[in-house]
Design a protein around this motif. Structure first.
Motif, PDB file in Angstrom:
ATOM      1  N   UNK A 338      95.003  36.437   1.637  1.00 44.35           N
ATOM      2  CA  UNK A 338      95.392  35.106   2.107  1.00 44.35           C
ATOM      3  C   UNK A 338      96.227  35.227   3.371  1.00 44.35           C
ATOM      4  N   UNK A 339      96.207  34.176   4.160  1.00 43.59           N
ATOM      5  CA  UNK A 339      96.966  34.143   5.404  1.00 43.59           C
ATOM      6  C   UNK A 339      97.404  32.716   5.699  1.00 43.59           C
ATOM      7  N   UNK A 340      98.533  32.595   6.366  1.00 39.49           N
ATOM      8  CA  UNK A 340      98.969  31.274   6.818  1.00 39.49           C
ATOM      9  C   UNK A 340      98.452  30.969   8.216  1.00 39.49           C
ATOM     10  N   UNK A 357      93.753  36.536  12.880  1.00 41.90           N
ATOM     11  CA  UNK A 357      94.657  36.155  11.790  1.00 41.90           C
ATOM     12  C   UNK A 357      95.645  37.290  11.488  1.00 41.90           C
ATOM     13  N   UNK A 358      96.853  36.897  11.099  1.00 42.09           N
ATOM     14  CA  UNK A 358      97.855  37.861  10.659  1.00 42.09           C
ATOM     15  C   UNK A 358      97.993  37.821   9.144  1.00 42.09           C
ATOM     16  N   UNK A 373     106.643  38.063   5.268  1.00 38.49           N
ATOM     17  CA  UNK A 373     106.650  37.452   3.935  1.00 38.49           C
ATOM     18  C   UNK A 373     105.231  37.139   3.490  1.00 38.49           C
ATOM     19  N   UNK A 374     104.911  37.549   2.280  1.00 39.61           N
ATOM     20  CA  UNK A 374     103.577  37.292   1.736  1.00 39.61           C
ATOM     21  C   UNK A 374     103.424  35.818   1.401  1.00 39.61           C
ATOM     22  N   UNK A 375     102.269  35.227   1.706  1.00 37.41           N
ATOM     23  CA  UNK A 375     101.995  33.852   1.271  1.00 37.41           C
ATOM     24  C   UNK A 375     101.497  33.847  -0.171  1.00 37.41           C
ATOM     25  N   UNK A 460      90.590  25.900   1.150  1.00 41.51           N
ATOM     26  CA  UNK A 460      89.288  26.498   1.393  1.00 41.51           C
ATOM     27  C   UNK A 460      89.423  27.842   2.085  1.00 41.51           C
ATOM     28  N   UNK A 461      88.270  28.458   2.362  1.00 42.43           N
ATOM     29  CA  UNK A 461      88.266  29.765   3.030  1.00 42.43           C
ATOM     30  C   UNK A 461      88.301  29.590   4.539  1.00 42.43           C
ATOM     31  N   UNK A 462      88.852  30.607   5.213  1.00 40.15           N
ATOM     32  CA  UNK A 462      89.078  30.495   6.662  1.00 40.15           C
ATOM     33  C   UNK A 462      88.055  31.283   7.464  1.00 40.15           C
ATOM     34  N   UNK A 463      86.832  31.274   6.980  1.00 39.22           N
ATOM     35  CA  UNK A 463      85.704  31.879   7.681  1.00 39.22           C
ATOM     36  C   UNK A 463      84.443  31.245   7.115  1.00 39.22           C
TER      37      UNK A 463
END
Length: 621
Positions: A338-340, A357-358, A373-375, A460-463
């Motif tokens: 996951x990523x913000x 993405x980071x 910090x982990x999301x 949702x997914x980011x791809x």
């Protein structure tokens, strides 16, 4: 069936009268006889218990971190007596499947319903295989004997052999001619394969593969188990279309019961923001495993890039940071982690955007890792919400409310096969199985992608699937898979770890334990003074060619960020098993636990007792 009961019960009252309906000598909630096929739906849905316990096992594999008190024990490898946390798989096998599964099998055998009996045996083999790998010794022969008040334990070697016997029985029954007309009785209640006998046969062979795969570090693996595994793998799954998953209805907030939703979905508060991805997962998926100064154990700080502030290990096994070169970016990171980044889901089909993405991971018991910090698993820095301008909707990937529970995959079977070929010296065959395994995991990963809505921060997914498939083809054809020139055991096992992330944490933990967490020791297996002491675990450096999991260091290791200590009752050892469920064994079966060897089940350090599958030879007495 549920709807039928709702309408039929009032009718029965009117037709038969209250006097008959209220007969206190009949338990309407536990009828004396239930048609065998009616057990099936409930039995399959109980596999949510695996996801329940992954909240304990995930931290043991450094796939997850957690801040939940009951589960930080597992992150710290110490599991005290007095809690049922980590006991759900135990509960599934002995209770929620339990006699329901036994009745399904026995009634089907009596009726010569070979297909239904075969399905029952296949599930029984799968469940018991999972159970013994997590807990070790088990009450097996005494498990369902009526009127017993205590239950003797069977040792893991015997449980393992029985698991395979059940699986072979399943295959034999499923291959029998069965001219019974089941209509939709099986297909409507089988939430895994809808009654497809051929796939159930492959599944049973897959159980055999998984069972034997945990024995690859046995001294006699090559002569005693390897060929059986290879044969079973050839008869097991043939493509990602054979993956074993449990269908989930979903429905989110409108579902009649929240259990209709996936255990990890946003509609059920089981992950929220109390669980998060571990920084080791981020390092592996992004090719940022750090280098360590072996004289001090410290990372080598560069301060040239806040996102990559440390010198990276020269050898990255899964991927690296050369994002602009085709095949060097593993697109699974954009789905499994996951990523913000990109909170409003813009340009999901643009490769440069997705690659930018980071990702951040936490520590064992803190959201704060070494670089950030982990999301949450939904890609936010707060707990999930279901409404509003910014919310998580129905989740993402396998954290969706309607996502299936993944039990095992074609990819996993091929990784087991690759490791086996590698162990017996057939490197070219191992490499071919390895390539099939990675390609198959790309297919499995892609299957559950549901992109978020462009411009809307609602989950949702980011791809996109299309971009993922394009990038996955490039990756598989690139230097980390098909073009790999320095093929090692690390490539097999770390790619398997990525493929199992995080739904297959129990099997990943099996692999880590059979390789003893890459602890540096002499002899057959580590022990106090030979691999660890009270406050220090001596782990292999990444430069050691025999180290399997590059970048993996346990909490009391000799490196920066890993200089803690386990509870003194562990006597320096990491955990090798989970204790049995407290409210079952420690409340009612304590005397049987006391008899276990080499460490009694009542000992403070029982969780450090090495299971049979992880000993090169037999268990010490």
């Amino acid at each position: 069936m549920k709807k039928n009961l709702i309408y039929l019960l009032p009718l029965l009252i009117m037709l038969g009268g209250c006097k008959k309906y209220l007969d206190v000598n009949k338990n309407i909630d536990a009828p004396a006889y239930v048609d065998a096929h009616l057990y099936l739906a409930n039995i399959t849905q109980q596999y949510q218990g695996i996801y329940f316990d992954i909240r304990a096992i995930g931290p043991l594999t450094q796939m997850m971190g957690t801040t939940v008190d009951a589960y930080t024990n597992f992150a710290n490898h110490f599991y005290p007596v007095g809690s049922d946390a980590g006991g759900e798989i135990w509960r599934v096998v002995y209770w929620t499947q339990g006699m329901n599964l036994e009745n399904l099998i026995n009634q089907s055998l009596a009726a010569e319903d070979w297909t239904l009996a075969g399905i029952g045996y296949a599930m029984k083999a799968f469940s018991w295989d999972q159970l013994t790998k997590v807990h070790g010794e088990l009450p097996m022969n005494d498990a369902f004997v009526p009127e017993l008040l205590s239950h003797n334990y069977d040792y893991q070697k015997d449980v393992y052999a029985q698991v395979r016997e059940w699986a072979y029985t399943a295959i034999e029954l499923l291959e029998r001619a069965d001219n019974h007309n089941y209509g939709s009785r099986i297909s409507d209640n089988d939430f895994i394969y809808s009654g497809d006998k051929d796939k159930w046969i492959k599944f049973a062979y897959g159980v055999i593969v998984r069972n034997l795969s945990s024995l690859t570090n046995k001294a006699n693996f090559s002569e005693a188990y390897a060929q059986e595994l290879i044969t079973a793998a050839g008869k097991s799954f043939q493509s990602a279309d054979d993956d074993a998953t449990v269908k989930v209805n979903g429905g989110s907030q409108s579902a009649p019961y929240d259990a209709y939703n996936n255990f990890w979905g946003t509609a059920r508060p089981n992950l929220t923001y109390n669980y998060f991805q571990h920084e080791y997962a981020v390092q592996v998926f992004t090719g940022t495993v750090p280098a360590y100064d072996e004289s001090t154990g410290d990372k080598i700080r560069l301060d040239t890039n806040p996102y990559h502030p440390f010198k990276l290990a020269e050898r990255q096994i899964i991927t690296d940071t050369l994002l602009n070169i085709a095949g060097h970016f593993d697109p699974r990171v954009s789905v499994k982690l996951s990523t913000t980044s990109n909170p409003t889901y813009l340009n999901l089909g643009n490769a440069d955007n997705v690659k930018s993405y980071n990702y951040y991971g936490g520590n064992f018991t803190s959201k704060v890792g070494s670089i950030g910090t982990a999301p949450s698993f939904y890609g936010r820095n707060i707990a999930s919400t279901f409404t509003g301008t910014v919310h998580d909707g129905t989740g993402r990937w396998i954290y969706r409310d309607d996502a299936p529970y993944i039990l095992t995959t074609y990819s996993e079977i091929q990784f087991c096969l690759a490791e086996t070929y590698f162990k017996i010296g057939q490197t070219s065959e191992a490499f071919e199985a390895f390539k099939r395994a990675v390609a198959a995991d790309m297919q499995t990963t892609s299957r559950y992608i549901f992109p978020g809505k462009e411009g809307s921060a609602t989950g949702g997914d980011k791809i996109t699937k299309e971009l993922f498939n394009t990038l996955s083809t490039q990756y598989v054809d690139g230097p980390f898979v098909n073009g790999l020139t320095d093929f090692t055991l690390s490539h097999i096992m770390m790619q398997k770890w990525v493929a199992l992330y995080p739904w297959g944490a129990p099997e990943a933990w099996v692999d880590m334990r059979k390789y003893h967490y890459d602890i540096d020791y002499n002899g057959d297996y580590p022990s106090n003074g030979n691999g660890w002491i009270q406050a220090l675990i001596d782990q292999k450096w990444d430069s050691n060619p025999s180290k399997v999991y590059k970048g993996l260091y346990l909490n009391p290791a000799q490196v920066q960020g890993r200089k803690g200590a386990y509870d003194v009752r562990n006597e320096g050892s990491p955990s090798y098993r989970l204790r049995p469920r407290y409210n079952s064994e420690y409340m009612w079966n304590l005397k049987s636990l006391e008899t276990l060897k080499p460490i009694p089940g009542t000992a403070d350090n029982y969780q450090t007792s090495i299971p049979w599958f992880a000993y090169p030879g037999e268990m010490p007495q």
